[in-house]
Each structure stands twice: as C-alpha cells, then as structure tokens.
Design a protein around this motif. Structure first.
Motif, PDB file in Angstrom:
ATOM      1  N   GLY A 277      55.585  26.247   9.300  1.00 23.80           N
ATOM      2  CA  GLY A 277      55.554  25.822  10.688  1.00 23.80           C
ATOM      3  C   GLY A 277      55.847  26.961  11.613  1.00 23.80           C
ATOM      4  N   ALA A 278      55.766  26.716  12.925  1.00 27.38           N
ATOM      5  CA  ALA A 278      55.978  27.756  13.916  1.00 27.38           C
ATOM      6  C   ALA A 278      57.450  28.136  13.951  1.00 27.38           C
ATOM      7  CB  ALA A 278      55.522  27.262  15.277  1.00 27.38           C
ATOM      8  N   GLY A 279      57.692  29.421  14.136  1.00 28.58           N
ATOM      9  CA  GLY A 279      59.051  29.915  14.235  1.00 28.58           C
ATOM     10  C   GLY A 279      59.497  29.968  15.676  1.00 28.58           C
ATOM     11  N   VAL A 280      60.582  30.672  15.939  1.00 25.19           N
ATOM     12  CA  VAL A 280      61.099  30.871  17.282  1.00 25.19           C
ATOM     13  C   VAL A 280      60.179  31.863  18.003  1.00 25.19           C
ATOM     14  CG1 VAL A 280      63.049  31.681  18.660  1.00 25.19           C
ATOM     15  CG2 VAL A 280      63.453  30.442  16.504  1.00 25.19           C
ATOM     16  N   SER A 281      59.776  31.522  19.210  1.00 32.34           N
ATOM     17  CA  SER A 281      58.953  32.464  19.969  1.00 32.34           C
ATOM     18  C   SER A 281      59.677  32.866  21.247  1.00 32.34           C
ATOM     19  CB  SER A 281      57.581  31.862  20.290  1.00 32.34           C
ATOM     20  OG  SER A 281      57.722  30.700  21.080  1.00 32.34           O
ATOM     21  N   GLN A 282      59.412  34.102  21.686  1.00 29.30           N
ATOM     22  CA  GLN A 282      60.037  34.630  22.886  1.00 29.30           C
ATOM     23  C   GLN A 282      58.986  35.323  23.735  1.00 29.30           C
ATOM     24  OE1 GLN A 282      63.783  36.372  20.497  1.00 29.30           O
ATOM     25  NE2 GLN A 282      64.053  36.462  22.728  1.00 29.30           N
ATOM     26  N   SER A 283      59.192  35.235  25.050  1.00 27.37           N
ATOM     27  CA  SER A 283      58.272  35.939  25.954  1.00 27.37           C
ATOM     28  C   SER A 283      59.028  36.436  27.178  1.00 27.37           C
ATOM     29  CB  SER A 283      57.124  35.011  26.370  1.00 27.37           C
ATOM     30  OG  SER A 283      57.629  33.875  27.058  1.00 27.37           O
ATOM     31  N   PRO A 284      58.597  37.571  27.755  1.00 34.10           N
ATOM     32  CA  PRO A 284      57.575  38.460  27.203  1.00 34.10           C
ATOM     33  C   PRO A 284      58.120  39.248  26.019  1.00 34.10           C
ATOM     34  CG  PRO A 284      58.589  39.473  29.118  1.00 34.10           C
ATOM     35  CD  PRO A 284      59.208  38.103  28.989  1.00 34.10           C
ATOM     36  N   SER A 285      57.264  39.954  25.306  1.00 40.27           N
ATOM     37  CA  SER A 285      57.747  40.774  24.194  1.00 40.27           C
ATOM     38  C   SER A 285      58.374  42.061  24.723  1.00 40.27           C
ATOM     39  CB  SER A 285      56.617  41.091  23.221  1.00 40.27           C
ATOM     40  OG  SER A 285      55.538  41.691  23.895  1.00 40.27           O
ATOM     41  N   ASN A 286      57.835  42.533  25.836  1.00 39.92           N
ATOM     42  CA  ASN A 286      58.367  43.726  26.491  1.00 39.92           C
ATOM     43  C   ASN A 286      58.429  43.492  27.993  1.00 39.92           C
ATOM     44  OD1 ASN A 286      58.702  46.202  24.630  1.00 39.92           O
ATOM     45  ND2 ASN A 286      56.812  45.264  23.957  1.00 39.92           N
ATOM     46  N   LYS A 287      59.491  44.014  28.628  1.00 41.28           N
ATOM     47  CA  LYS A 287      59.614  43.897  30.070  1.00 41.28           C
ATOM     48  C   LYS A 287      60.227  45.171  30.609  1.00 41.28           C
ATOM     49  CE  LYS A 287      59.859  41.772  34.109  1.00 41.28           C
ATOM     50  NZ  LYS A 287      58.634  41.296  34.839  1.00 41.28           N
ATOM     51  N   VAL A 288      59.515  45.802  31.536  1.00 41.81           N
ATOM     52  CA  VAL A 288      60.039  46.967  32.232  1.00 41.81           C
ATOM     53  C   VAL A 288      60.266  46.561  33.679  1.00 41.81           C
ATOM     54  CG1 VAL A 288      59.668  49.373  32.894  1.00 41.81           C
ATOM     55  CG2 VAL A 288      58.767  48.525  30.713  1.00 41.81           C
ATOM     56  N   THR A 289      61.452  46.791  34.184  1.00 41.03           N
ATOM     57  CA  THR A 289      61.776  46.388  35.547  1.00 41.03           C
ATOM     58  C   THR A 289      62.574  47.486  36.236  1.00 41.03           C
ATOM     59  OG1 THR A 289      62.678  44.577  36.882  1.00 41.03           O
ATOM     60  CG2 THR A 289      63.983  45.279  35.001  1.00 41.03           C
ATOM     61  N   GLU A 290      62.559  47.435  37.545  1.00 40.52           N
ATOM     62  CA  GLU A 290      63.320  48.413  38.312  1.00 40.52           C
ATOM     63  C   GLU A 290      64.752  47.916  38.513  1.00 40.52           C
ATOM     64  OE1 GLU A 290      59.683  50.239  41.065  1.00 40.52           O
ATOM     65  OE2 GLU A 290      61.285  49.039  41.968  1.00 40.52           O
ATOM     66  N   LYS A 291      65.652  48.835  38.559  1.00 40.19           N
ATOM     67  CA  LYS A 291      67.058  48.511  38.818  1.00 40.19           C
ATOM     68  C   LYS A 291      67.164  47.674  40.085  1.00 40.19           C
ATOM     69  CE  LYS A 291      71.393  50.844  39.984  1.00 40.19           C
ATOM     70  NZ  LYS A 291      72.048  52.170  40.186  1.00 40.19           N
ATOM     71  N   GLY A 292      67.943  46.586  39.985  1.00 44.10           N
ATOM     72  CA  GLY A 292      68.153  45.725  41.141  1.00 44.10           C
ATOM     73  C   GLY A 292      67.264  44.490  41.171  1.00 44.10           C
ATOM     74  N   LYS A 293      66.201  44.485  40.356  1.00 41.83           N
ATOM     75  CA  LYS A 293      65.312  43.323  40.303  1.00 41.83           C
ATOM     76  C   LYS A 293      65.880  42.255  39.370  1.00 41.83           C
ATOM     77  CE  LYS A 293      61.740  45.198  42.592  1.00 41.83           C
ATOM     78  NZ  LYS A 293      61.197  44.658  43.856  1.00 41.83           N
ATOM     79  N   ASP A 294      65.445  41.010  39.559  1.00 43.64           N
ATOM     80  CA  ASP A 294      65.825  39.917  38.666  1.00 43.64           C
ATOM     81  C   ASP A 294      64.762  39.764  37.573  1.00 43.64           C
ATOM     82  OD1 ASP A 294      67.015  37.662  41.328  1.00 43.64           O
ATOM     83  OD2 ASP A 294      67.776  39.593  40.580  1.00 43.64           O
ATOM     84  N   VAL A 295      65.196  39.358  36.363  1.00 45.39           N
ATOM     85  CA  VAL A 295      64.247  39.104  35.279  1.00 45.39           C
ATOM     86  C   VAL A 295      64.576  37.768  34.613  1.00 45.39           C
ATOM     87  CG1 VAL A 295      63.762  41.525  34.788  1.00 45.39           C
ATOM     88  CG2 VAL A 295      65.629  40.377  33.568  1.00 45.39           C
ATOM     89  N   GLU A 296      63.532  37.146  34.069  1.00 47.61           N
ATOM     90  CA  GLU A 296      63.694  35.904  33.306  1.00 47.61           C
ATOM     91  C   GLU A 296      63.096  36.098  31.922  1.00 47.61           C
ATOM     92  OE1 GLU A 296      63.693  32.329  36.662  1.00 47.61           O
ATOM     93  OE2 GLU A 296      62.043  32.513  35.234  1.00 47.61           O
TER      94      GLU A 296
END
Lengths: 113, 111
Positions: A1-20
């Motif tokens: 069956g399907a395992g645990v999935s996560q997204s995004p696989s990679n995230k590049v962000t600038e200092k001070g920004k919010d990420v989910e």
C-alpha cells in the motif's frame, strides 16, 4: 500500500518568508509525528498528533513553528519568518496507535537563503 | 536527560566481512529500542523493535540484540547493497511514542 508522502520534496525560501510543509500519513494511522534532521545531527522530535490533537508540542524550537492536523489525516507544519538555522530535512512519520513502529516519509529538504 | 550514542560514526567493510554496530543508551524507563536504515535522500526505513534485555531479532543478513545498556546490530557477510546509515532510537516516556535518535553509523560495503 501507499506509504507516508510529503510535499514539497525540496523548498528554497528567503529568510523572513513563511513556509508550509505537508504530510499525508499511511491510511488508518492515527498517530503522526514531525521530526527535523540537520546535517550531522540525529533526528530531533518536533511534535506529535493523536487524531487531530497535539498532546506534546515540547519539541517545537520556537513560537515561529506551528502544526495542525485535520480530519485525522493530513498535517501541515508551518514555519513563520524563516531563519537560516531552520534549514534542515523535515521528516514526517505515522503509526497505528497501538503499535510502536513509526513509518517515515521521504522528507522535505528546506533551504533558507 | 535521555541519550543515545552510536559507534562507530562510520564503518568501511569489504563484501563478506562481518561486523557489528553499537548503540548505547541512558534513558529513564526504556519502552523499546528501534533500528532504522536510511539511504541518502530518503526517510528512515524501519528494521527492528526490541523490548527487553536478551531479545534478538533477525532479518536477512542483519541481527539485532539488546542488553540493559546497549544494542548491537550484527551484519553477517554484508553486500554492497547494505551500504546505508543505520539509526538507533529509543522510545521513552509514557502515553505516546516519542523516539530519541542517535546520530547513526554510516556503513560502506565495498565489492
């Protein structure tokens, strides 16, 4: 069956920004965990959910970090006003409430520039 | 404070050369000890759970053992595909399953 999935696989962000970061656990798993893995360090526990509630938030490093889980399934880890020290791989795991084994997703690599 | 220490940090073996990885722990009330395998760029993959001193578990070329202070992961006649980082974790506390991880042993098996 399907395992645990996560997204995004990679995230590049600038200092001070919010990420989910998103985690989809294995279907039927009621417990969900977030960990952080920094270079050269072991996995660091962040937060745990049983259903939609988080009995233990002790691992969250600061009030810039928050997490929620809806419908007993998908979870989102939010980091506000990101800092360079937040750069790491964020791993999600899930388990059946009555079993000890935690099954991990592939992780999200977060880079804060 | 709950602590998990793994040794060695890195291990290089020739194919077929058996060896052991060590995980020592100091915790207040061990509820379980876990071994995971992690390949580069991937999440940890569950291998074994051990609950009490004297317990042993085997899977293919791997055997995990547990004493009151440490656990060993024995690798018999390893193959290049066994190359990975092996992580040890202990389950502590009550009410939920928080895991405290060691920093891992990087294993490289050469043909």
């Amino acid at each position: 069956g399907a395992g645990v999935s996560q997204s995004p696989s990679n995230k590049v962000t600038e200092k001070g920004k919010d990420v989910e970061l998103r985690c989809d656990p294995i279907s039927g798993h009621t417990a969900l965990y977030w960990y952080r893995q920094s270079l050269g360090q072991g996995l660091e526990f962040l937060i745990y959910f049983q259903g939609n509630s988080a009995p233990d938030k002790s691992g969250l490093p600061s009030d810039r970090f928050s997490a929620e889980r809806t419908g007993g399934s998908v979870s989102t880890l939010t980091i506000q006003r990101t800092q360079q020290e937040d750069s790491a791989v964020y791993l999600c795991a899930s388990s059946l409430a009555t079993q000890a084994e935690q099954y991990f997703g592939p992780g999200t690599r977060l880079t804060v520039t | 404070e709950d602590q998990v220490t793994q040794s060695p940090e890195a291990l290089r073996l020739q194919e077929g050369e058996s060896s052991s990885l060590n995980c020592s722990y100091t915790v207040s009330g061990l509820r379980g000890l876990f071994w995971y395998r992690q390949d580069p760029g991937k999440g940890p993959e569950f291998l074994f759970t051990l609950y009490s001193a004297g317990e042993e578990k085997e899977k293919e070329r791997l055997k995990a053992t547990l004493t009151k202070k440490e656990s060993f992961l024995h690798i018999t006649a390893p193959k290049p595909e066994d190359s990975a980082t092996y992580l040890c974790a202990v389950q502590v506390g009550t009410g939920f399953q928080k895991l405290v991880f060691g920093t891992g042993t990087r294993l490289l098996v050469s043909p």
